[in-house]
Write an enzyme that holds these catalytic residues in place. Sequence first.
Site, PDB file in Angstrom:
ATOM      1  N   ASP A  67       1.268  -0.921  -0.010  1.00 41.55           N
ATOM      2  CA  ASP A  67       0.274   0.092  -0.127  1.00 41.55           C
ATOM      3  C   ASP A  67       0.667   1.309   0.000  1.00 41.55           C
ATOM      4  OD1 ASP A  67       1.399   0.461   2.338  1.00 41.55           O
ATOM      5  OD2 ASP A  67      -1.369   0.402   3.526  1.00 41.55           O
TER       6      ASP A  67
ATOM      7  N   CYS B 228       3.165  -3.606   4.634  1.00 39.86           N
ATOM      8  CA  CYS B 228       2.260  -1.891   4.483  1.00 39.86           C
ATOM      9  C   CYS B 228       3.120  -1.491   5.457  1.00 39.86           C
ATOM     10  CB  CYS B 228       1.128  -2.339   4.212  1.00 39.86           C
ATOM     11  SG  CYS B 228       0.421  -3.403   5.936  1.00 39.86           S
TER      12      CYS B 228
ATOM     13  N   ILE C 172       0.592  -5.651   9.212  1.00 41.15           N
ATOM     14  CA  ILE C 172      -0.564  -6.497  10.274  1.00 41.15           C
ATOM     15  C   ILE C 172      -1.450  -6.502   8.706  1.00 41.15           C
ATOM     16  CG2 ILE C 172      -1.711  -6.755  11.992  1.00 41.15           C
ATOM     17  CD1 ILE C 172       0.633  -5.564  13.119  1.00 41.15           C
TER      18      ILE C 172
ATOM     19  N   HIS D 111      10.410 -23.982   8.844  1.00 41.92           N
ATOM     20  CA  HIS D 111       8.791 -24.845  10.019  1.00 41.92           C
ATOM     21  C   HIS D 111       7.983 -24.840   9.206  1.00 41.92           C
ATOM     22  CE1 HIS D 111      11.705 -25.003  13.076  1.00 41.92           C
ATOM     23  NE2 HIS D 111      12.581 -24.945  12.715  1.00 41.92           N
TER      24      HIS D 111
HETATM   25  C1  RB5 Z   1      -1.881   2.680   6.456  1.00 41.25           C
HETATM   26  O1  RB5 Z   1      -1.653   3.631   7.200  1.00 41.25           O
HETATM   27  C2  RB5 Z   1      -1.459   1.706   7.505  1.00 41.25           C
HETATM   28  O2  RB5 Z   1      -3.296   1.732   7.986  1.00 41.25           O
HETATM   29  C3  RB5 Z   1      -1.228   0.097   6.474  1.00 41.25           C
HETATM   30  O3  RB5 Z   1       0.530   1.061   5.637  1.00 41.25           O
HETATM   31  C4  RB5 Z   1      -0.990  -0.844   8.052  1.00 41.25           C
HETATM   32  O4  RB5 Z   1      -0.477  -0.350   8.536  1.00 41.25           O
HETATM   33  C5  RB5 Z   1      -2.059  -1.564   8.157  1.00 41.25           C
HETATM   34  O5  RB5 Z   1      -2.172  -2.858   8.302  1.00 41.25           O
END
Ligand code: RB5
Length: 142
Positions: A7, A64, A68, A97
Amino acid sequence: MIALGCDHGGYALMQEVIAYLEKEKIAYKNFGTNSEESCDYPVYAKKVAHAVADGECDKGILICGTGIGVSITANKIKGIRAALCGDCFSAKATREHNDANILALGARVVGVGLALEIVKVFLETPFSKEERHSRRIAQIEQ
Ligand code: RB5
């Protein structure tokens, strides 16, 4: 073939990953995003997860801000074992693993140098093929 997706939060680090893959002559397919304009990470995580699950790509790398969101999303897709790694020990262990097929990175968590070391370890470490690990991986999908 390595599937890539990120992203806006992961875009800058993904450019470093792409430069590394090109230097190492590792083939990749980039599913975007293609700028730092705000976007929704599930869109790109699903594209990469499906490319790996369908066999179009061997492994995937998702980035991202934290790693997570993309890992949670990718792990919803059957056959995907996405591992969020912030250190090289975990990257090696999850290949040996868990036979993890997607590496998730948090661009706001790890620096570029560490991230590229994690990528290198993840891509170069084979699955151990030990019976106990194969058995446990099979149980994930049951
Ligand atoms: C974007 O601001 C952020 O929420 C995204 O990159 C990510 O960390 C989401 O888990």
